[in-house]
Write an enzyme that holds these catalytic residues in place. Structure first.
Site, PDB file in Angstrom:
ATOM      1  N   GLY A 143      -5.730   1.616  -1.856  1.00  0.00           N
ATOM      2  CA  GLY A 143      -4.819   0.640  -2.432  1.00  0.00           C
ATOM      3  C   GLY A 143      -5.508  -0.668  -2.721  1.00  0.00           C
ATOM      4  CG  ASN A 144      -4.092  -3.090  -5.433  1.00  0.00           C
ATOM      5  OD1 ASN A 144      -3.168  -3.870  -5.250  1.00  0.00           O
ATOM      6  ND2 ASN A 144      -3.999  -2.057  -6.272  1.00  0.00           N
ATOM      7  NE  ARG A 145      -8.350  -7.988   0.193  1.00  0.00           N
ATOM      8  CZ  ARG A 145      -8.366  -8.120   1.510  1.00  0.00           C
ATOM      9  NH1 ARG A 145      -7.300  -8.581   2.133  1.00  0.00           N
ATOM     10  NH2 ARG A 145      -9.424  -7.784   2.201  1.00  0.00           N
TER      11      ARG A 145
END
Length: 405
Positions: A213-215
């Site tokens: 995923g990512n932030r």
């Protein structure tokens, strides 16, 4: 005219006779605590749910339902003339019908006729009443005249019924009111338009408990959706793993992966005037999905994770727009050579506008603020200084509106 002698923004809170009237107390509290001078104008039916003493105590202003009270002050004219905003929450089917047809049989409907400020309606009623052709025609009439009618929420209604017609969360109604007040007398320039906004960050599962995923928090996409709703648009928000509450007047579609986001965006974009891809979409996903949790094995290095490309949703929509004149906006999160990489991406993706911002562990992600440059396919370059994400959202829509077909 009313209340505090200090020059505060003057808001009329109209309350019509629905069970959701009690929720307007929270909206009133947020308006007064944020520095607005609020005059509550309930209908006679509304007082069956919340008494006049409650409204008066919470607002600090007198409460009346009739044009015959305090006749020497001509309240049925003066209240509307002095208001900076009129918001009706809840707005019943009966109230929408009266407003659309110009009826004036009590103080609230008279106020609506005399108001020359922005007017916001937050409907609340059973699904069948909201979907009835008469109600839909009344809503269309009010919107055509410049009023902002927020789409009702989906959820539990009275009794055991569930469906569309629930009053949106008062906190979100307040946010819409705040944005409408900030725009002043400007008409809702996205009225009659359907816009699609993506937000958040996709997650690509490795196994039942892990993902890539990512932030991205989704806050910028939500600011874009909320601002578009306040400017009169019908908004579809495709939200990926945000954990944020649903917005008032916005149809929210929850997704998880890039493939799911693509499917939802393409479906919603089929009749959209504008598509804003603010979500952080994973470029890659694991080639295989482990149906059981991947175990750590003593003395052994983990197997390499093979990645495959995800679909490029922004490029796909830009190249094959489902309707003529559709405006497409992309976002580019860069860590170095920000503008150079942004211009390259703008050309490669083929969108009309690209919002380029520098990101990092302590920049942009999860923050309430943002700083960006909006690049246009026409060669334009609009810097947006560091500030609230809603300010960037307003700039984006300011640039989208003149490009709409």
């Amino acid at each position: 005219m009313w209340g505090d002698p200090v020059d505060k923004p003057k808001v009329v809170l109209g309350v019509s006779g629905g069970i959701a009237a009690y929720k307007a107390c929270e909206l009133l509290r947020r308006l007064t605590e944020s520095g607005h001078d609020v005059r509550v104008v309930p209908t006679g039916s509304a007082l069956h749910f919340v008494g006049a003493a409650t409204w008066s105590a919470l607002s600090g202003n007198p409460v009346s339902t009739e044009v015959w009270d305090d006749v020497h002050e001509v309240p049925h004219v003066r209240i509307g003339q002095h208001a900076d905003l009129v918001v009706v929450a809840p707005a019943t089917a009966d109230m929408l019908a009266k407003a659309a047809h110009g009826l004036a049989d009590d103080l609230l409907t008279n106020t609506l006729l005399t108001a020359r400020c922005p007017v916001v309606f937050a409907p609340a009623m059973h699904t069948e009443m909201w979907e009835h052709p008469a109600t839909q025609e009344n809503v269309a009439t009010l919107r055509r005249r410049g009023a902002l009618v927020i789409e009702p929420a989906v959820g539990r209604l009275t009794g055991v019924d569930t469906g569309k017609g629930r009053l949106p969360d008062p906190t979100e109604i307040f946010e819409v009111c705040r944005r409408v007040l900030a725009r002043g007398a400007a008409r809702p320039d996205l009225a009659g338009r359907h816009v699609v906004v993506s937000a958040g960050g996709t997650r690509e599962p490795l196994d039942p408990v892990r993902f890539l995923g990512n932030r991205s928090s989704g806050k910028q996409g939500y600011a874009l959706a909320r601002t578009a709703a306040a400017r009169g648009a019908r908004v579809t928000l495709v939200a990926a793993n945000t954990g944020l509450p649903d917005l008032a007047g916005v149809d929210v579609v929850q997704v998880g992966t890039a493939v799911q986001l693509r499917e939802a965006v393409l479906k919603a974009a089929s009749d959209a005037d504008a598509v804003v891809m603010a979500a952080a979409v994973a470029d890659f996903r694991p080639a295989t999905y482990a149906t059981g949790k991947i175990k750590k094995k003593d003395g052994q290095e983990p197997e390499a994770i093979v990645l495959v490309r995800n679909p490029d949703i922004l490029a796909e929509i830009s190249a094959d727009r489902p309707r003529p004149g559709q405006v497409v906006v992309g976002f580019a999160a860069e860590t170095d050579d920000v503008l150079a990489n942004g211009r390259t991406k703008l050309a490669r993706k083929g969108c009309d506008l690209l919002v380029v911002n520098e990101v990092g562990e302590r920049r942009t992600f999860g923050s309430e603020e943002n700083e960006a440059v909006v690049l246009g396919a026409d060669g334009s370059e609009i810097p947006v200084p560091y500030g609230p994400k809603e300010a960037l959202a307003e700039t984006v829509w300011d640039l989208v509106v003149p490009r709409l077909g």
